[in-house]
Design a protein around this motif. Structure first.
Motif, PDB file in Angstrom:
ATOM      1  N   GLY A  20       0.833  -1.213   0.000  1.00 22.91           N
ATOM      2  CA  GLY A  20       0.000   0.000   0.000  1.00 22.91           C
ATOM      3  C   GLY A  20       0.857   1.247   0.000  1.00 22.91           C
ATOM      4  N   SER A  21       1.960   1.211   0.732  1.00 15.49           N
ATOM      5  CA  SER A  21       2.873   2.354   0.729  1.00 15.49           C
ATOM      6  C   SER A  21       3.641   2.415  -0.588  1.00 15.49           C
ATOM      7  N   ALA A  22       4.053   1.236  -1.068  1.00 11.77           N
ATOM      8  CA  ALA A  22       4.900   1.211  -2.267  1.00 11.77           C
ATOM      9  C   ALA A  22       4.125   1.587  -3.528  1.00 11.77           C
ATOM     10  N   VAL A  23       2.928   1.027  -3.680  1.00  8.19           N
ATOM     11  CA  VAL A  23       2.182   1.277  -4.918  1.00  8.19           C
ATOM     12  C   VAL A  23       1.471   2.614  -4.821  1.00  8.19           C
ATOM     13  N   GLY A  24       1.827   3.502  -5.704  1.00  2.00           N
ATOM     14  CA  GLY A  24       1.209   4.827  -5.681  1.00  2.00           C
ATOM     15  C   GLY A  24       1.509   5.556  -6.970  1.00  2.00           C
ATOM     16  N   LEU A  25       1.607   6.872  -6.858  1.00  2.00           N
ATOM     17  CA  LEU A  25       1.859   7.675  -8.048  1.00  2.00           C
ATOM     18  C   LEU A  25       3.193   7.319  -8.692  1.00  2.00           C
ATOM     19  N   GLY A  26       4.115   6.828  -7.863  1.00  2.00           N
ATOM     20  CA  GLY A  26       5.413   6.425  -8.395  1.00  2.00           C
ATOM     21  C   GLY A  26       5.251   5.400  -9.507  1.00  2.00           C
ATOM     22  N   ASN A  27       4.352   4.468  -9.312  1.00  2.20           N
ATOM     23  CA  ASN A  27       4.149   3.425 -10.307  1.00  2.20           C
ATOM     24  C   ASN A  27       3.357   3.925 -11.508  1.00  2.20           C
ATOM     25  N   ILE A  28       2.301   4.678 -11.217  1.00  2.00           N
ATOM     26  CA  ILE A  28       1.339   4.969 -12.279  1.00  2.00           C
ATOM     27  C   ILE A  28       1.674   6.258 -13.016  1.00  2.00           C
ATOM     28  N   TYR A 101       5.399  17.776  -2.876  1.00  2.00           N
ATOM     29  CA  TYR A 101       5.175  17.738  -4.327  1.00  2.00           C
ATOM     30  C   TYR A 101       4.356  16.517  -4.737  1.00  2.00           C
ATOM     31  N   TYR A 102       4.434  15.464  -3.929  1.00  2.00           N
ATOM     32  CA  TYR A 102       3.577  14.292  -4.164  1.00  2.00           C
ATOM     33  C   TYR A 102       2.111  14.737  -4.100  1.00  2.00           C
ATOM     34  N   SER A 103       1.834  15.629  -3.161  1.00  2.00           N
ATOM     35  CA  SER A 103       0.463  16.098  -2.982  1.00  2.00           C
ATOM     36  C   SER A 103       0.021  17.049  -4.095  1.00  2.00           C
ATOM     37  N   PHE A 220      14.090   3.390  -5.827  1.00  2.00           N
ATOM     38  CA  PHE A 220      14.003   3.742  -4.406  1.00  2.00           C
ATOM     39  C   PHE A 220      12.648   4.372  -4.107  1.00  2.00           C
ATOM     40  N   TYR A 221      12.265   5.288  -4.974  1.00  2.00           N
ATOM     41  CA  TYR A 221      11.005   6.016  -4.786  1.00  2.00           C
ATOM     42  C   TYR A 221       9.826   5.051  -4.789  1.00  2.00           C
ATOM     43  N   SER A 222       9.808   4.223  -5.841  1.00  2.45           N
ATOM     44  CA  SER A 222       8.651   3.359  -6.036  1.00  2.45           C
ATOM     45  C   SER A 222       8.522   2.333  -4.911  1.00  2.45           C
ATOM     46  N   MET A 223       9.661   1.847  -4.437  1.00  2.00           N
ATOM     47  CA  MET A 223       9.581   0.819  -3.401  1.00  2.00           C
ATOM     48  C   MET A 223       9.685   1.412  -2.000  1.00  2.00           C
ATOM     49  N   SER A 224       9.561   2.728  -1.918  1.00  2.00           N
ATOM     50  CA  SER A 224       9.646   3.425  -0.628  1.00  2.00           C
ATOM     51  C   SER A 224      10.923   3.058   0.127  1.00  2.00           C
ATOM     52  N   LEU A 225      12.062   3.025  -0.606  1.00  2.00           N
ATOM     53  CA  LEU A 225      13.336   2.676   0.030  1.00  2.00           C
ATOM     54  C   LEU A 225      14.155   3.929   0.311  1.00  2.00           C
ATOM     55  N   ALA A 226      15.219   3.773   1.090  1.00  2.00           N
ATOM     56  CA  ALA A 226      16.174   4.845   1.367  1.00  2.00           C
ATOM     57  C   ALA A 226      15.525   6.083   1.970  1.00  2.00           C
ATOM     58  N   MET A 227      14.447   5.887   2.700  1.00  2.00           N
ATOM     59  CA  MET A 227      13.848   7.018   3.418  1.00  2.00           C
ATOM     60  C   MET A 227      13.271   6.559   4.745  1.00  2.00           C
ATOM     61  N   GLY A 228      13.709   5.405   5.168  1.00  2.00           N
ATOM     62  CA  GLY A 228      13.334   4.966   6.498  1.00  2.00           C
ATOM     63  C   GLY A 228      11.975   4.295   6.625  1.00  2.00           C
ATOM     64  N   ILE A 229      11.178   4.354   5.550  1.00  2.00           N
ATOM     65  CA  ILE A 229       9.830   3.802   5.662  1.00  2.00           C
ATOM     66  C   ILE A 229       9.841   2.294   5.911  1.00  2.00           C
ATOM     67  N   MET A 230      10.663   1.588   5.147  1.00  2.00           N
ATOM     68  CA  MET A 230      10.658   0.128   5.280  1.00  2.00           C
ATOM     69  C   MET A 230      11.249  -0.307   6.629  1.00  2.00           C
ATOM     70  N   THR A 318      -3.058   6.269  -0.076  1.00  2.00           N
ATOM     71  CA  THR A 318      -2.411   5.346   0.871  1.00  2.00           C
ATOM     72  C   THR A 318      -0.924   5.675   0.965  1.00  2.00           C
ATOM     73  N   SER A 319      -0.338   6.109  -0.164  1.00  2.00           N
ATOM     74  CA  SER A 319       1.084   6.470  -0.118  1.00  2.00           C
ATOM     75  C   SER A 319       1.308   7.793   0.603  1.00  2.00           C
ATOM     76  N   SER A 320       0.471   8.796   0.308  1.00  2.00           N
ATOM     77  CA  SER A 320       0.708  10.098   0.954  1.00  2.00           C
ATOM     78  C   SER A 320       0.443   9.997   2.453  1.00  2.00           C
ATOM     79  N   ILE A 321      -0.506   9.145   2.833  1.00  2.00           N
ATOM     80  CA  ILE A 321      -0.764   8.951   4.261  1.00  2.00           C
ATOM     81  C   ILE A 321       0.455   8.325   4.929  1.00  2.00           C
ATOM     82  N   SER A 322       1.058   7.343   4.261  1.00  2.00           N
ATOM     83  CA  SER A 322       2.224   6.720   4.905  1.00  2.00           C
ATOM     84  C   SER A 322       3.391   7.707   4.954  1.00  2.00           C
ATOM     85  N   LEU A 323       3.486   8.591   3.950  1.00  2.00           N
ATOM     86  CA  LEU A 323       4.523   9.635   3.994  1.00  2.00           C
ATOM     87  C   LEU A 323       4.275  10.593   5.157  1.00  2.00           C
ATOM     88  N   MET A 324       3.021  11.072   5.269  1.00  2.00           N
ATOM     89  CA  MET A 324       2.742  12.067   6.309  1.00  2.00           C
ATOM     90  C   MET A 324       2.848  11.455   7.702  1.00  2.00           C
TER      91      MET A 324
HETATM   92  N1  PFF Z   1       6.280   4.445  -3.156  1.00  2.00           N
HETATM   93  C1  PFF Z   1       5.323   5.490  -3.383  1.00  2.00           C
HETATM   94  C2  PFF Z   1       4.937   5.538  -4.822  1.00  2.00           C
HETATM   95  O1  PFF Z   1       5.516   4.799  -5.620  1.00  2.00           O
HETATM   96  O2  PFF Z   1       4.062   6.291  -5.169  1.00  2.00           O
HETATM   97  C3  PFF Z   1       5.851   6.819  -2.949  1.00  2.00           C
HETATM   98  C4  PFF Z   1       6.109   6.815  -1.511  1.00  2.00           C
HETATM   99  C5  PFF Z   1       5.080   6.604  -0.648  1.00  2.00           C
HETATM  100  C6  PFF Z   1       7.347   6.935  -1.033  1.00  2.00           C
HETATM  101  C7  PFF Z   1       5.280   6.545   0.692  1.00  2.00           C
HETATM  102  C8  PFF Z   1       7.565   6.889   0.302  1.00  2.00           C
HETATM  103  C9  PFF Z   1       6.517   6.683   1.149  1.00  2.00           C
HETATM  104  F1  PFF Z   1       6.685   6.673   2.430  1.00  2.00           F
END
Ligand code: PFF
Length: 453
Positions: A20-28, A101-103, A220-230, A318-324
Motif C-alpha cells: 500500500g505504501s509502495a504502490v502509488g503515483l510512483g508506479n502509475i 510535491y507528491y500532494s 528507491f522512490y517506487s519501493m519506498s526505500l532509502a527514506m526509512g519507511i521500510m 495510501t502512499s501520501s498517508i504513509s509519507l505524512m
Molecule cells: N512508493 C510510493 C509511490 O511509488 O508512489 C511513494 C512513496 C510513498 C514513497 C510513501 C515513500 C513513502 F513513504
C-alpha cells in the motif's frame, strides 16, 4: 513511537501494508514518463536488473534492521551504532521533501477525477492544452493540492488509516484489473505496436549513466526505500515471518503495476503522436495528457476515466498517508510535540513547500534550476537523485562494513534459510556502493552542466 508496538497479524498483513505504501503515483504517474523519456526498453531493462539486485538487497536490509531493533529509522541506526545515527536523520528528510510535491500531483489526480465525473473531461485533441492551461493557473491547482493534502492530514490526524487501508484493499485489485483492460486497449490502438516495441525492446544506443541514475532513483522512490519507511514497517513484523519471500512479493507487486502503467501510457503516445520525441519527453505531464486521449477514444471512456482516476487517487492517498504519518511521528519523537501540533506543523510545512511546486508551471515558471528544472522537478531531483542514493550508499556501507552482513542474515534466518544470501552480501558490500558513487558523481556533474554523458 510508543513502547507498545503493534504488529502485523501475519505475513499477508505486512505484505499488503508495505505494498500500500509502495504502490502509488510512483508506479502509475512517474514510472511511465521516465521510461518514455529515457529510451523505453533500455530503461525497463536497467530497472528490472536494479530491482533484482539493489532493490531486493536494500529492502531486505531495511526491513531486517527495523525488525531487529523494533524502532523506526532514526532510532534504529542510533541503537545499532551511535556514529551512524546521522543516516537515520538524512533518511528522515526525504519524506519531508517528497510529501509536498507528491500532494501537488495528487491534486492533479483529484482535479481529473472531478472533471471526468462532472463530464468536463478533456477531449482527445485538446488534452495537451487542457492540462497545460490547468497547471499554468495559480489558484486552481493550489486548490486541488490543498484538498489532497487536506484529506491526507485529516486521515492522519484522526488516525483512521485503517479505514482507508480497508477500502484500498478492495480498490487495489480493481485498479489492477482496470489497468490491465486499459493496457490491452492501448496496445491495440492503431500505431501503438511501435510503442510496445519501444517500451519492451532495449535499444542499447540509448543507454547512458543518466538512464541508470533515473532508474535507480525511481526504484528507491517506487519501493519506498532509502527514506526509512521500510525500517518502520519492519519494526512491526513478527519474528517468524519470512522476510525473503515478503520482499519478493512486494517487489513483484510493485514492479508489475509499474510495468502495466507503462503499457497503458507509452503505446498510446505512439498511437496519438507517432512516438515524437517531444511527446515522449513530456515528463510529469505525460499521464495527464495521454490517458485522456485513450479514454476519449474508448467506448464508455468517460466512465472508465472516472473510475480510473478514483482508483489512482486511492493508491496515491495510501502512499501520501504513509509519507505524512512518517513525518508526523518524526516530529512527535524528535521535537517532543503532541500529535495535534505535530500534524498542524507538518501540514503547514507541506503546504509551504508544495506551493512553489504548484506555481512552478505558471506564475513562477521562469524560475528554473540548473537552467532546466521546475520547482517540482528540482524537489524530485534532490530527493530521488541525490538524498536517496546517499542514504542507500551509507546504509550499504554501514551494513557491509560496520554492522556486518551477518547481523542481517541472522535476522532473515530466524524464519528459515536465506536463499539469496551470497547475492545479498555481494550487492551490499561491493556492487551497490561502487555503482551508487559512480552514478551519483556523474549525474550531479551532468545536472550542473559540467560534463555531458
Ligand atoms: N512508493 C510510493 C509511490 O511509488 O508512489 C511513494 C512513496 C510513498 C514513497 C510513501 C515513500 C513513502 F513513504
Amino acid at each position: 513511537m510508543g513502547d507498545q508496538r503493534s504488529s502485523f497479524t501475519g505475513k499477508l498483513g505486512f505484505v499488503l501494508a508495505a505494498a500500500g505504501s509502495a504502490v502509488g503515483l510512483g508506479n502509475i504517474w512517474r514510472f511511465p514518463y521516465l521510461a518514455a523519456q529515457y529510451g523505453g526498453g533500455i530503461f525497463l531493462l536497467v530497472y528490472i536488473i536494479l530491482a533484482l539486485t539493489f532493490g531486493y538487497a536494500l529492502m531486505t536490509a531495511e526491513i531486517a534492521i527495523g525488525r531487529k531493533t523494533g524502532l523506526s529509522a532514526i532510532g534504529a541506526f542510533k541503537a545499532l551504532d551511535k556514529r551512524y545515527a546521522f543516516v537515520g536523520y538524512i533518511a528522515a528528510i526525504v519524506p519531508v521533501i517528497i510529501l509536498p510535491y507528491y500532494s501537488v500531483i495528487g491534486g492533479w489526480v483529484t482535479k481529473y477525477l472531478v472533471a471526468f465525473i462532472s463530464g468536463q473531461a478533456p477531449v482527445a485533441d485538446a488534452s495537451d492544452a487542457y492540462f497545460g492551461d490547468f497547471i499554468a493557473q495559480t489558484g486552481e491547482p493550489i486548490l486541488w493540492f490543498s484538498i489532497f493534502i487536506g484529506i491526507t492530514a485529516v486521515v492522519v490526524f484522526f488516525g483512521v488509516e485503517k479505514g482507508i487501508e480497508k477500502v484500498s484493499k478492495v480498490m487495489m485489485p480493481i485498479l489492477i484489473v482496470l489497468a490491465l483492460v486499459i493496457a490491452v486497449y492501448s496496445v491495440f490502438l492503431p500505431g501503438a505496436m511501435e510503442g510496445v516495441k519501444y517500451y519492451i525492446l532495449p535499444d542499447f544506443s540509448k543507454f547512458s549513466v543518466t538512464t541508470v541514475l533515473a532508474a535507480m532513483g525511481q526504484l528507491f522512490y517506487s519501493m519506498s526505500l532509502a527514506m526509512g519507511i521500510m525500517i518502520t514497517y519492519g519494526s512491526y513484523i513478527k519474528k517468524d515471518v519470512s522476510l525473503e519471500s515478503s520482499v519478493k512479493q512486494i517487489e513483484i507487486f510493485d514492479t508489475g503495476i509499474a510495468f502495466m502503467a507503462g503499457l497503458m501510457v507509452i503505446p498510446a503516445v505512439f498511437a496519438f503522436s507517432g512516438g515524437d520525441p517531444a511527446a515522449l519527453g513530456k515528463g510529469p505531464s505525460l499521464m495527464f495528457i495521454t490517458l485522456p486521449k485513450v479514454f476519449a477514444s474508448m467506448p464508455g471512456g468517460t466512465i472508465i476515466g472516472a473510475v480510473f482516476f478514483l482508483l489512482v487517487l486511492f493508491a496515491a492517498l495510501t502512499s501520501s498517508i504513509s509519507l505524512m504519518e512518517t513525518v508526523v511521528s518524526i516530529f512527535q519523537d524528535k521535537l517532543k510535540l503532541n500529535r495535534t501540533w505535530s500534524c498542524v506543523i507538518v501540514l503547514l510545512i507541506s503546504v509551504l513547500l508544495g506551493l512553489p511546486s504548484s506555481l512552478g508551471f505558471g506564475a513562477w515558471g521562469d524560475i528554473l534550476f540548473f537552467g532546466k528544472m521546475s520547482f517540482l522537478d528540482f524537489f524530485d531531483f534532490i530527493s530521488n537523485s541525490v538524498l536517496m542514493p546517499v542514504v542507500a550508499f551509507l546504509t550499504c556501507i554501514f551494513i557491509g562494513y560496520v554492522l556486518k552482513p551477518k547481523a542481517i542474515i541472522d535476522e532473515v534466518e530466524l524464519a528459515g534459510k536465506f536463499k539469496r544470501k551470497d547475492l545479498f552480501v555481494f550487492v551490499i558490500k561491493y556492487l551497490a556502493p561502487i555503482c551508487i558513487v559512480l552514478i551519483l558523481g556523474f549525474s550531479i556533474l551532468e545536472a550542473m552542466g559540467i560534463i555531458k554523458v
